[in-house]
Design a protein around this motif. Structure first.
Motif, short mmCIF file in Angstrom:
data_model
loop_
_atom_site.label_atom_id
_atom_site.label_comp_id
_atom_site.label_asym_id
_atom_site.label_seq_id
_atom_site.Cartn_x
_atom_site.Cartn_y
_atom_site.Cartn_z
N ASP A 231 86.84 65.77 111.32
CA ASP A 231 86.60 64.97 112.51
C ASP A 231 85.25 64.29 112.40
O ASP A 231 84.25 64.89 111.97
CB ASP A 231 86.64 65.84 113.76
CG ASP A 231 88.00 66.46 113.95
OD1 ASP A 231 88.99 65.83 113.56
OD2 ASP A 231 88.07 67.59 114.52
N CYS A 232 85.21 63.04 112.83
CA CYS A 232 83.99 62.25 112.76
C CYS A 232 83.01 62.75 113.81
O CYS A 232 83.38 63.06 114.94
CB CYS A 232 84.31 60.78 112.98
SG CYS A 232 82.87 59.69 112.82
N THR A 233 81.71 62.80 113.43
CA THR A 233 80.67 63.24 114.37
C THR A 233 79.41 62.46 114.09
O THR A 233 79.15 62.03 112.96
CB THR A 233 80.42 64.75 114.23
OG1 THR A 233 79.35 65.11 115.09
CG2 THR A 233 80.04 65.15 112.82
N ASP A 234 78.60 62.25 115.17
CA ASP A 234 77.32 61.52 115.07
C ASP A 234 76.14 62.44 115.20
O ASP A 234 75.01 61.99 115.34
CB ASP A 234 77.25 60.45 116.17
CG ASP A 234 78.28 59.37 115.94
OD1 ASP A 234 78.65 59.15 114.76
OD2 ASP A 234 78.73 58.77 116.94
N GLN A 235 76.29 63.73 115.17
CA GLN A 235 75.20 64.70 115.36
C GLN A 235 75.01 65.50 114.09
O GLN A 235 75.12 66.72 114.08
CB GLN A 235 75.50 65.61 116.55
CG GLN A 235 75.66 64.85 117.86
CD GLN A 235 75.99 65.77 119.00
OE1 GLN A 235 76.11 66.97 118.81
NE2 GLN A 235 76.10 65.21 120.19
N THR B 199 76.87 72.67 120.76
CA THR B 199 76.68 72.08 122.10
C THR B 199 76.13 73.10 123.08
O THR B 199 75.25 72.80 123.89
CB THR B 199 78.03 71.54 122.61
OG1 THR B 199 78.53 70.60 121.66
CG2 THR B 199 77.84 70.84 123.95
N CYS C 171 81.74 63.52 108.56
CA CYS C 171 82.81 64.35 109.13
C CYS C 171 82.44 65.81 109.00
O CYS C 171 81.67 66.21 108.11
CB CYS C 171 84.14 64.08 108.42
SG CYS C 171 84.74 62.40 108.62
N ASP C 172 82.99 66.59 109.91
CA ASP C 172 82.78 68.03 109.85
C ASP C 172 83.82 68.65 108.93
O ASP C 172 84.60 67.97 108.26
CB ASP C 172 82.84 68.64 111.25
CG ASP C 172 84.13 68.32 111.95
OD1 ASP C 172 85.07 67.80 111.28
OD2 ASP C 172 84.22 68.56 113.18
#
Length: 914
Positions: free
Chosen positions: A716-720, A730, A711-712
């Motif tokens: 929030d969940c993130t895959d990067q 981005t 998570c950031d």
């Protein structure tokens, strides 16, 4: 001297005495603004230049300052300044001087009050000439009335020796009859002054009719003062004239104050009466009593209404028609009011009267008066004195049962009153034979007929005939004393026609209550219809018309309804626990009739649905803060077969209870917590057992998918993760991708440009003259077709065969594009390294043998297409080397000229077979 008699004279005398008394006490009179003279006589030069001052007028402004503005009646020739000086606006001569007096107006801009004076323009003359022009006054007319200017007297007893002048005399008006036929000019009066005894005076008059429009009607002799009229007068045009008489000396100085002269035009009877309208329209109701007012006619006479010349009298000259008498009307001879004098006005007999009205002046004197006529049209208006009467005593009609808004019969009446009036329009009322109100009789607005109409359904089985009693009246009541006759009532007979009526369900809709889950082939109820046709022997059959869920079946004869599937309250076809189905009942009449009925099934809930977890998917961070997930359960059943719910974790797999715990928050909510502080990223399916609260509880194992991820900072969940760790967002990633794409495009453009430049250079070499071709130079060529590449040789081997690496051998499967790809690639034997660099002949011979034994190789000694190698080449083609398939006598001596490396080839191929 002339005086008015009465109170006016007494008032004037009192005012004069008051003024004399005031002046006697030495009090100065009040300042009155205005011009110093009513008429100025200005002597202008024979010629005047533009802008030259001509004369000036004196205005007493009584301290008003610059609020008074002057205007001139001839603004094109003259201009007047604020000081009263008049200037010429253009060059003037005696011939161009205006003949009418110049009018100057002073206007107060504050209250718009204005004053006026006149200026008479005269040319310059000498005293001698002036004396010659003065003629002796003419002989006075005998008996001519004289009007004297008021004499001026000096009161020696006044203070300061101020001169006191007598108050102006009141001059009686002069009466002149209109339309005079006498000789003109016609003398009226003589104006005199006491001062004309010792010096010469000049008299003049001003005002409308003299020097103002209409001009030229009155003139005055300047010496004798005789006032004359020049033409016949018309009182209807101008009834009186107001003139002012002036007396000046020869120098134009005012000698006497102006006096007012009023000339009245005496009226003569020279105009006939004129009606305002030539045709007068009036009306009177029929049956009016004598003395009823009808209308008023009006006539006017231009003569003086105060005299007999303008006094009119009216009378009726004639009446048409003279029915029932010749004197149905009379007229007031003074006002012109027309009234009735006899009874018997009947519109149905005489709808209109025409009267000739005569108006006569001189108070109606037929001998001396003048007359005129007009027409009065009197329309006799209708009243309701005739009731409507039916044309028949009995009317008939028929109507099929159950039909509404159908006209059964038309009732006709007659009415002698004026059509399309309230007294003619009929209103129909049903007075008997319709106790339930199934009929009405509206009126046709065009024909005035009564339309017997069915407004409620009629049942043949209840009543087969109807006898109605209808009364006809008018929209307004009958006149007083008029009664409805027997003909105003009629009877209407209506026969009802039997028709095949539709069967009907009772009750409709029919409501039943059942528990859900009832099995198929279960009997629910019997839903039957009734046939209203009691006098017809008919049978009824039932069919299913609408069954959205396909749960029901109805027996065609009995109407018994059974199930063909399990009833489910949770079905999407059930709305608010209610399921509706429609059935059709049809009889066998001619024609057949049918009716529909609705069956409503209220389904009672049972516990037939197990709960399941909601939401089914959620996300969690590797290190959740807090590490709890709130969940609930969904159950298709209703309370009490739904919540509260019991939540627990399944026993298998074993790591579920080791890593997770579940805590009940309320009856419908629970919280899933993580026992450990860290969990690897991935998707976990957690089995949760949920039990509802039904009478027979139902349990269900429901799987909750939990996505554990990095998570950031916002949770929030993130895959990067790596990109975020590098600090790239981005936008930065998109910018990098755009740069890479632009770079690739530039490289591609550079390669294309290099290819194009090589082709251009080759094209230039083709233009070299063959004589300039140097054979001793090494030329670089492109693909040469059937050369060494026919045998897949690397030309670098011709320079140093010992340096050949096995890896540089062309791999199997790589062939020329003109080779046939249908056969497998032949396996050539691996050649050993040459014993020394000069042994090139053996190397080439081995290659030739391999090419000759290749069945897939095309006949390269045939015509092939190669790249352009220059014209006039003595080298020939390498494909013509000695082989089993090619022969020919070739001269290879020219290879000796190419250097030491090609001499060996010349010895090998240019020599004998040895």
């Amino acid at each position: 001297m002339y005086f008015y008699e009465g109170r006016g004279l007494l008032l004037l005398m009192l005012l004069a005495a008051l003024q004399i008394a005031t002046e006697g006490r030495g009090t100065l009179p009040l300042c009155r603004p205005g011009f110093s003279e009513d008429v100025y006589v200005a002597v202008v030069p024979e010629s005047a230049e533009k802008g030259q001052p001509l004369f000036n007028v004196k205005f007493v402004n009584c301290g008003r300052g610059g609020l008074v503005r002057f205007e001139c009646s001839n603004p094109f020739d003259f201009r007047i300044e604020a000081d009263g000086v008049v200037y010429a606006l253009r060059p003037l001569t005696l011939s161009t001087l205006p003949t009418v007096p110049l009018v100057i107006v002073a206007r107060d801009e504050t209250n718009q009050q204005q004053w006026q004076t006149q200026v008479r323009l005269t040319p310059p003359v000498g005293q001698d000439q002036q004396a010659q022009d003065i003629q002796a006054p003419p002989a006075r007319s005998q008996g001519l009335q004289e009007i004297w200017f008021p004499s001026r007297q000096t009161d020696s007893s006044s203070i300061g020796q101020l001169k006191r002048m007598k108050r102006d005399w009141v001059i009686p008006p002069i009466n002149v009859p209109e339309n005079s036929r006498g000789e003109f000019p016609q003398d009226l009066v003589r104006i005199r002054s006491d001062n004309d005894k010792n010096r010469s005076l000049r008299y003049s008059v001003t005002g409308p009719g003299a020097d103002q429009p209409p001009t030229g009607i009155f003139i005055i002799h300047p010496i004798s003062g005789e006032l004359s009229v020049m033409k016949p007068l018309d009182r209807e045009h101008i009834s009186n004239f107001h003139l002012r008489a002036h007396a000046v000396d020869l120098n134009g100085n005012q000698v006497e104050s102006p006096i007012d002269i009023v000339i009245n035009v005496i009226d003569m009877n020279d105009n006939r009466p004129e009606f305002i309208h030539q045709i007068w329209n009036g009306s009177v109701p029929e049956g009016s009593k004598p003395g009823t007012f009808v209308m008023t006619v009006t006539s006017v006479d231009k003569d003086d209404p105060k005299t007999a010349n303008g006094m009119l009298r009216y009378k009726i000259g004639s009446q048409n028609p003279e029915s029932p008498t010749s004197n149905m009307f009379t007229i007031n001879n003074k006002t012109g009011d027309i009234i009735t004098v006899a009874a018997g006005l009947d519109r149905e007999k005489v709808p209109q009267y025409t009267l000739i009205i005569q108006a006569t002046d001189m108070e109606g004197n037929p001998m001396y008066g003048l007359s005129n006529t007009a027409t009065a049209v009197i329309r006799v208006t209708d009243i309701n004195d005739n009731p409507p009467e039916f044309t028949a005593e009995m009317f008939f009609g028929e109507v099929p049962e159950n039909r509404v808004n159908v006209i059964v019969a038309n009732l006709t009446v007659t009415d002698k009153d004026q059509p399309n009036t309230l007294a003619w329009k009929a209103v129909y009322k049903i007075t008997g034979g319709d106790p339930t109100g199934r009929f009405s009789v509206p009126t046709d607005p065009t024909t005035n007929e009564g339309l017997v109409t069915v407004v409620k359904p009629i049942d043949y089985e209840i009543s087969r005939t109807y006898m109605l009693t209808v009364v006809a009246v008018n929209e307004v009541s009958l006149a007083r004393g008029i009664h409805s006759p027997r003909q105003s009532t009629a009877t209407v007979s209506i026969r009802v026609i039997d028709v095949n009526e539709s069967p009907y369900f009772d009750p409709n809709p029919k409501l039943i209550k059942l528990e859900e889950g009832m099995l198929a082939e279960s009997t629910l109820t019997t839903f039957t219809a009734q046939d209203p046709d009691r006098f017809m022997q008919q049978s009824i059959r039932y069919t299913r018309l609408s069954d959205p869920a396909n749960w029901l079946r109805i027996d065609a004869n009995t109407g018994r309804i059974t199930t063909i599937a399990v009833l489910d309250r949770e079905s999407p076809y059930v709305k608010d626990n209610m399921y509706s189905a429609t059935f059709l009942a049809s009889d066998n009449g001619a024609p057949p009739a049918s009716g529909t009925g609705t069956l409503q099934i209220s389904l009672l809930d049972i516990n037939d649905n197990a709960p399941h977890v909601y939401p089914q998917e959620t996300e969690m961070c590797k290190k959740p803060e807090p590490n709890g997930i709130n969940i609930t359960a969904l159950d298709g059943d209703l309370n009490p077969n739904a919540g509260p719910f019991a939540f627990e974790l399944a026993n298998r797999p074993s790591d579920v209870r080791r890593n997770w715990t579940i805590t009940r928050l309320s009856g419908d909510y629970a919280q899933l917590n993580l026992k450990i502080g860290f969990l690897e990223s991935g998707i976990y399916e957690i089995p949760i057992i949920i039990t509802d609260s039904g009478n027979l509880p139902m349990s269900n194992t429901s799987y909750l998918r939990v996505k554990v991820c990095q998570c950031d900072h916002n949770g929030d969940c993130t895959d990067q993760q790596h990109i975020i760790a590098a600090g790239l967002g981005t936008g930065a990633i998109i910018a990098i991708l755009l740069c890479i794409i632009i770079l690739l495009i530039l490289v591609l453009l550079f390669v294309v440009w290099m290819k194009r430049r090589d082709k251009e250079r080759q094209a230039k070499q083709l233009l070299i003259d063959p004589e300039d071709d140097v054979r001793d130079n090494i030329l670089k060529y492109d693909e040469e077709g059937g050369g060494e590449e026919d045998q897949d040789y690397d030309l670098s081997q011709l320079q140093q065969p010992d340096t050949i690496e096995p890896d540089t051998i062309k791999p199997v499967g790589i062939r020329r594009m003109d080779e046939r790809p249908l056969h497998p690639e032949p396996q050539y034997p691996i050649r050993s390294a040459a014993p020394h660099p000069g042994d090139i002949g053996d190397f080439i011979n081995e290659g030739l043998k391999a090419a000759d034994n290749d069945p897939t190789a095309p006949p390269y000694d045939s015509l092939l297409v190669f790249d352009y190698e220059g014209s006039g080449s003595t080298a020939g083609s390498l494909s013509s080397l000695n082989s089993s398939s090619s022969g020919g006598d070739q001269d290879y001596d020219y290879l000796n000229d190419w250097g030491p490396r090609f001499r060996k080839l010349a010895d090998m191929y240019g020599g004998s077979d040895d």
